[in-house]
Design a protein around this motif. Structure first.
Motif, short mmCIF file in Angstrom:
data_model
loop_
_atom_site.label_atom_id
_atom_site.label_comp_id
_atom_site.label_asym_id
_atom_site.label_seq_id
_atom_site.Cartn_x
_atom_site.Cartn_y
_atom_site.Cartn_z
N VAL A 168 0.84 -1.21 0.00
CA VAL A 168 0.00 0.00 0.00
C VAL A 168 0.87 1.25 0.00
O VAL A 168 0.58 2.24 -0.69
CB VAL A 168 -0.96 -0.02 1.20
CG1 VAL A 168 -1.71 1.29 1.33
CG2 VAL A 168 -1.95 -1.18 1.08
N ASN A 169 1.95 1.24 0.78
CA ASN A 169 2.85 2.39 0.80
C ASN A 169 3.53 2.59 -0.55
O ASN A 169 3.75 3.73 -0.98
CB ASN A 169 3.90 2.20 1.90
CG ASN A 169 4.75 3.43 2.10
OD1 ASN A 169 4.26 4.54 2.10
ND2 ASN A 169 6.04 3.22 2.28
N THR A 170 3.87 1.51 -1.22
CA THR A 170 4.45 1.63 -2.56
C THR A 170 3.47 2.28 -3.53
O THR A 170 3.85 3.14 -4.34
CB THR A 170 4.86 0.24 -3.08
OG1 THR A 170 5.82 -0.34 -2.20
CG2 THR A 170 5.45 0.33 -4.47
N ARG A 171 2.21 1.91 -3.44
CA ARG A 171 1.20 2.52 -4.31
C ARG A 171 1.05 4.00 -4.01
O ARG A 171 0.88 4.82 -4.93
CB ARG A 171 -0.13 1.78 -4.13
CG ARG A 171 -1.29 2.41 -4.88
CD ARG A 171 -1.00 2.57 -6.35
NE ARG A 171 -0.61 1.32 -6.98
CZ ARG A 171 -0.23 1.21 -8.24
NH1 ARG A 171 -0.10 2.32 -8.98
NH2 ARG A 171 0.09 0.05 -8.75
N ARG A 172 1.13 4.38 -2.75
CA ARG A 172 1.05 5.81 -2.40
C ARG A 172 2.24 6.59 -2.94
O ARG A 172 2.08 7.70 -3.44
CB ARG A 172 0.98 5.96 -0.88
CG ARG A 172 -0.32 5.44 -0.26
CD ARG A 172 -0.26 5.53 1.26
NE ARG A 172 -1.49 5.05 1.87
CZ ARG A 172 -1.66 4.91 3.19
NH1 ARG A 172 -0.67 5.21 4.02
NH2 ARG A 172 -2.81 4.46 3.66
N LEU A 173 3.42 6.00 -2.86
CA LEU A 173 4.61 6.68 -3.39
C LEU A 173 4.51 6.84 -4.91
O LEU A 173 4.92 7.87 -5.46
CB LEU A 173 5.86 5.89 -3.02
CG LEU A 173 6.20 5.82 -1.52
CD1 LEU A 173 7.40 4.90 -1.29
CD2 LEU A 173 6.49 7.20 -0.97
N ILE A 174 3.98 5.83 -5.59
CA ILE A 174 3.84 5.92 -7.04
C ILE A 174 2.81 6.97 -7.42
O ILE A 174 3.01 7.77 -8.36
CB ILE A 174 3.48 4.55 -7.62
CG1 ILE A 174 4.63 3.56 -7.40
CG2 ILE A 174 3.15 4.66 -9.11
CD1 ILE A 174 4.31 2.14 -7.87
#
Length: 302
Positions: free
Chosen positions: A125-131
């Motif tokens: 989920v954090n990776t999706r937010r960063l993207i």
């Protein structure tokens, strides 16, 4: 109500000296910013935070930045940090460190322990937010091996030989990035291999171990050799600095050099038995057939 002040003298009348607590700081004229036990970084595959440590065999290890309950982590994945060195075992306490590869959401393999599935989902989920915010750009997907075998042969993690030692790089040769700090306090984006510098040579060499053992039987590997360059140029590659920052010895480093000592027994999956080429030529039409070509003159005896 006032607290009782500390006595200024001992019982014998001597002065009572209290040492001031000082935090570990870095001198302003230091040429390095890496004087700490854990070097913070971000995973180049998922963008989440990691910490680099050197293990007992002097190899860099990527660990999850937070401790986890030891009961939720498989015993084979227990790590602990002591005196700035990462050890692949538990220290007997109820907490342990975890390799980031176990919970990296960019990997296809799921964690062995079901307790780590929630942590892996949170990192995803954090990776999706960063993207979505533009703070992280995922690396391009690797092309299909079968489809690209006829057009390209580019090792993702090549073996580089410099200063008569072999190292495993984390990126292709033309994508190895400088680790020096710019004036804006960011990492330099210049590659080590530029059009103004002399390049190395791809060659086939026997696969030897790093412990002086005999080469593997019948095993040759593609190595990007830099031994033909000057000693200063090989030092520049070893320090992982671009030509501009190599001329400035006082420039600070904001990341660790990503060279990993190569061991053919541990890194056997990265061994390539053929030289990389930009494009492999396809066989012409009718190649290998015994029938004469239409544009070729017939034999005189026919």
């Amino acid at each position: 109500m006032r607290s009782t002040p500390l006595p200024s003298r001992h019982w014998d009348g001597s002065l009572f000296h209290v040492r001031r607590r000082r935090s570990l700081r870095l001198s302003s004229d230091s040429a390095s910013r890496l004087l700490r036990c854990g070097q913070g970084d971000r995973c180049r595959d998922c963008g989440n935070r990691i910490e680099w440590y050197h293990s007992t065999n002097e190899r860099p290890v990527r660990l999850h930045p937070h401790e986890l309950p030891a009961e939720k982590v498989p015993p084979s994945c227990h790590w602990h940090v002591s005196s700035g060195v990462a050890h692949p075992a538990g220290d007997g306490s109820g907490w342990c460190r975890l390799p980031h590869a176990m919970v990296c959401p960019a990997r296809d393999t799921n964690p062995a322990a079901p307790e780590l599935t929630g942590l892996r989902r949170a990192l995803a989920v954090n990776t999706r937010r960063l993207i979505d915010s533009g703070a992280f750009v995922p690396p391009p997907a690797l092309p299909d091996t079968k489809a690209s075998a006829s057009t390209t042969c580019r090792p993702a993690r090549p073996v580089v030989q410099l200063l008569y030692l072999r190292y495993l790089a984390n990126h292709p040769v033309d994508e190895i990035q400088c680790v020096a700090q710019t004036r804006r306090r960011h990492r330099c984006t210049s590659p080590l291999l530029t059009h103004d510098t002399r390049a190395g040579v791809w060659t086939l060499l026997p696969s030897t171990t790093s412990h002086g053992q005999l080469p593997l039987p019948g095993e040759f590997m593609a190595v990007y050799s830099l031994t033909g360059l000057s000693y200063a140029e090989q030092l520049r590659w070893r320090a992982q600095r671009c030509p501009e920052h190599a001329a400035i010895p006082t420039a600070a480093d904001v990341a660790l050099a990503e060279w990993e000592p190569f061991d053919p027994l541990l890194h056997h999956e990265h061994i390539r038995t053929r030289l990389p080429t930009l494009a492999r030529r396809r066989a012409p039409a009718g190649y290998g057939s015994k029938a004469p070509r239409a544009d070729r003159a017939p034999h005189r005896g026919s």
